[in-house]
Design a protein around this motif. Structure first.
Motif, mmCIF file in Angstrom:
data_model
loop_
_atom_site.group_PDB
_atom_site.id
_atom_site.type_symbol
_atom_site.label_atom_id
_atom_site.label_comp_id
_atom_site.label_asym_id
_atom_site.label_seq_id
_atom_site.Cartn_x
_atom_site.Cartn_y
_atom_site.Cartn_z
ATOM 1 N N THR A 36 24.725 40.596 41.649
ATOM 2 C CA THR A 36 25.593 41.750 41.867
ATOM 3 C C THR A 36 26.987 41.267 42.208
ATOM 4 O O THR A 36 27.175 40.518 43.168
ATOM 5 C CB THR A 36 25.063 42.643 43.008
ATOM 6 O OG1 THR A 36 23.758 43.110 42.676
ATOM 7 C CG2 THR A 36 25.983 43.835 43.224
ATOM 8 N N GLY A 38 30.651 42.522 43.342
ATOM 9 C CA GLY A 38 31.379 43.640 43.916
ATOM 10 C C GLY A 38 32.857 43.553 43.576
ATOM 11 O O GLY A 38 33.464 42.491 43.690
ATOM 12 N N VAL A 40 36.342 45.133 44.785
ATOM 13 C CA VAL A 40 36.867 45.883 45.912
ATOM 14 C C VAL A 40 38.389 45.896 45.863
ATOM 15 O O VAL A 40 39.016 44.954 45.378
ATOM 16 C CB VAL A 40 36.357 45.282 47.253
ATOM 17 C CG1 VAL A 40 36.904 43.880 47.460
ATOM 18 C CG2 VAL A 40 36.700 46.169 48.427
ATOM 19 N N LYS A 47 40.057 49.226 39.655
ATOM 20 C CA LYS A 47 38.627 48.929 39.717
ATOM 21 C C LYS A 47 37.832 49.713 38.677
ATOM 22 O O LYS A 47 37.062 49.136 37.902
ATOM 23 C CB LYS A 47 38.074 49.239 41.117
ATOM 24 C CG LYS A 47 38.801 48.581 42.266
ATOM 25 C CD LYS A 47 38.125 48.840 43.591
ATOM 26 C CE LYS A 47 38.001 50.301 43.940
ATOM 27 N NZ LYS A 47 39.305 50.967 44.131
ATOM 28 N N GLU A 191 31.520 53.469 42.808
ATOM 29 C CA GLU A 191 31.533 54.234 44.057
ATOM 30 C C GLU A 191 30.319 55.173 44.146
ATOM 31 O O GLU A 191 30.464 56.384 44.374
ATOM 32 C CB GLU A 191 32.823 55.056 44.160
ATOM 33 C CG GLU A 191 34.109 54.257 44.032
ATOM 34 C CD GLU A 191 34.608 53.738 45.373
ATOM 35 O OE1 GLU A 191 33.839 53.784 46.353
ATOM 36 O OE2 GLU A 191 35.757 53.262 45.431
ATOM 37 N N PHE A 221 29.277 46.347 40.970
ATOM 38 C CA PHE A 221 29.360 47.375 42.008
ATOM 39 C C PHE A 221 30.816 47.562 42.413
ATOM 40 O O PHE A 221 31.443 46.663 42.972
ATOM 41 C CB PHE A 221 28.514 46.978 43.222
ATOM 42 C CG PHE A 221 28.209 48.109 44.155
ATOM 43 C CD1 PHE A 221 27.026 48.817 44.034
ATOM 44 C CD2 PHE A 221 29.111 48.473 45.145
ATOM 45 C CE1 PHE A 221 26.738 49.872 44.895
ATOM 46 C CE2 PHE A 221 28.826 49.521 46.008
ATOM 47 C CZ PHE A 221 27.641 50.222 45.887
ATOM 48 N N SER A 223 33.666 49.455 44.606
ATOM 49 C CA SER A 223 33.765 50.193 45.860
ATOM 50 C C SER A 223 35.025 49.796 46.618
ATOM 51 O O SER A 223 35.594 48.730 46.391
ATOM 52 C CB SER A 223 32.526 49.924 46.733
ATOM 53 O OG SER A 223 32.601 50.636 47.956
ATOM 54 N N LEU A 226 34.059 47.966 52.287
ATOM 55 C CA LEU A 226 33.671 46.567 52.471
ATOM 56 C C LEU A 226 32.301 46.430 53.124
ATOM 57 O O LEU A 226 31.604 45.447 52.889
ATOM 58 C CB LEU A 226 34.731 45.846 53.314
ATOM 59 C CG LEU A 226 36.053 45.594 52.594
ATOM 60 C CD1 LEU A 226 37.132 45.169 53.582
ATOM 61 C CD2 LEU A 226 35.890 44.538 51.527
ATOM 62 N N ILE A 229 29.886 46.648 50.287
ATOM 63 C CA ILE A 229 29.993 45.418 49.505
ATOM 64 C C ILE A 229 29.222 44.292 50.183
ATOM 65 O O ILE A 229 28.482 43.525 49.532
ATOM 66 C CB ILE A 229 31.474 45.022 49.335
ATOM 67 C CG1 ILE A 229 32.193 46.011 48.412
ATOM 68 C CG2 ILE A 229 31.597 43.602 48.793
ATOM 69 C CD1 ILE A 229 31.782 45.964 46.973
ATOM 70 N N CYS A 233 26.114 43.029 47.632
ATOM 71 C CA CYS A 233 26.665 42.123 46.614
ATOM 72 C C CYS A 233 26.365 40.649 46.908
ATOM 73 O O CYS A 233 26.233 40.240 48.062
ATOM 74 C CB CYS A 233 28.183 42.312 46.508
ATOM 75 S SG CYS A 233 28.647 43.958 45.928
ATOM 76 N N VAL A 236 32.038 38.645 45.345
ATOM 77 C CA VAL A 236 33.049 39.678 45.527
ATOM 78 C C VAL A 236 34.325 39.279 44.794
ATOM 79 O O VAL A 236 34.740 38.108 44.828
ATOM 80 C CB VAL A 236 33.377 39.914 47.019
ATOM 81 C CG1 VAL A 236 34.319 41.109 47.172
ATOM 82 C CG2 VAL A 236 32.114 40.139 47.825
ATOM 83 N N VAL A 250 29.899 36.397 48.666
ATOM 84 C CA VAL A 250 30.149 37.386 49.702
ATOM 85 C C VAL A 250 30.230 36.765 51.096
ATOM 86 O O VAL A 250 31.089 37.129 51.912
ATOM 87 C CB VAL A 250 29.089 38.504 49.642
ATOM 88 C CG1 VAL A 250 27.693 37.970 49.937
ATOM 89 C CG2 VAL A 250 29.458 39.648 50.567
#
Length: 337
Positions: A36, A38, A40, A47, A191, A221, A223, A226, A229, A233, A236, A250
């Motif tokens: 995954t 993320g 951000v 995004k 989101e 993902f 978003s 945080l 996330i 995740c 990131v 992450v």
């Protein structure tokens, strides 16, 4: 592991009367099966446009003007092949076959994504019959089973409900069911928990993690939260003004953020030991003018660490490797330490 998705120097511009908006300006990343990633950043950072580009659903007057989106797809005979999605016409048969079957998306507000005049079940069945080419009765049985797996009670009854007859949490679960019913290789979640209360939000996140483990899919993902996330995740990517500011696993990003923008984002999140009625840290200023074309770091105008605005604004933008799997785009080397 061979990546399920590779994005190279993606550029998506919106051509408006006021000028060109560089919504995505040179984004590069890869996503492996079972992982995954993320994405951000603040609202307006690009995004969602990244996710829309992968599905070729960028709304006009936006269009992909550069880069590659390399997707590993199964052509049906067991021999995967890699295709460049940017070369496909958005309305072509191949592009439509990718949506839902190879890549699925969970949108921020399911009430705006479901058709209000059709039942939830009919929309899930339609997706199955289109991509899996099964009979109606078989598609309905599989839809009921998927609704059950995402935690919707009495799925045999709820399958005939209209979207407005379901609660927000149930609608979000139904959208997850529709996204996963064709067993896609990649799931884009834009989101997906923003409009939900924290209890339902936690349940949805646990559901996504369990379904990812079951299906082995890659998840992108998106978003601004945080905390979410950090929960879901593996890696990131921090984006700002259409560019990648920092990317790392992450744990590394939260324990050792390097870019001033990443640090500012983390400082704005309340911690468990934050005093009551304590003013949270904010990022002063606003995003640059949408039509601005900044050669260097787009955050320099709001950066509280920058000591040489000329260098930050004019030095060519570049992601620099600071450690294994940790990259930062900061023109001043002294910040990268």
């Amino acid at each position: 592991m061979v990546p399920a998705l590779v994005v190279e120097d993606l550029r998506v511009y919106f051509f408006l009367e006021q000028g060109v908006v560089r919504a995505v300006d040179g984004v590069t990343f890869s996503l492996a099966p079972g992982r995954t990633l993320g994405i951000v950043g603040e609202s307006g950072s690009g995004k969602s446009v990244i996710g829309q580009s992968i599905l070729r659903i960028v709304p006009p007057p936006g269009r992909i003007v550069g880069g590659k989106i390399l997707l590993r797809v199964d052509d049906g005979d067991g021999s995967p092949q890699q295709i460049d999605v940017t070369k496909l016409h958005p309305n072509s048969r191949q592009a439509r076959s990718i949506r839902g079957r190879q890549v699925a998306m969970i949108f921020q507000e399911p009430m705006n994504s479901f058709s209000p005049v059709h039942t939830v079940g009919s929309q899930i069945v339609e997706a199955l019959m289109l991509h899996a080419q099964v009979r109606y009765d078989e598609a309905r049985d599989r839809a009921v089973e998927m609704l059950r797996r995402v935690g919707i009670p009495q799925p045999e009854i709820r399958i005939d409900a209209y979207p407005h007859q379901l609660s927000g949490g149930m609608r979000q679960r139904a959208m997850i069911a529709m996204a996963l019913v064709c067993n896609p290789k990649i799931l884009i979640a834009d989101e997906p928990t923003t409009a939900l209360d924290v209890t339902i939000q936690a349940q949805i996140l646990e559901l996504l993690k369990s379904l990812q483990k079951e299906f082995g899919m890659a998840v992108l993902f998106i978003s601004h939260n945080l905390g979410v996330i950090a929960e879901i995740c593996h890696d990131v990517m921090v984006v700002y003004f259409g560019k990648v500011m920092e990317t790392a696993p992450v744990e590394t990003l939260f324990r050792n953020p390097i870019h001033p923008y990443t640090k500012a984002l983390l400082k704005s999140v309340p911690g468990i030991d934050t005093p009551v009625r304590h003013h949270l840290a904010t990022i002063e200023g606003t995003l640059p003018e949408p039509h601005a074309n900044i050669a260097g770091c787009p955050f320099f105008g709001r950066c509280t660490v920058c000591t040489d605005g000329v260098v930050c604004s004019d030095e060519p933008y570049e992601l620099a490797k600071v450690a294994d799997d940790h990259f930062v785009a900061c023109p001043q080397v002294c910040f990268i330490a």
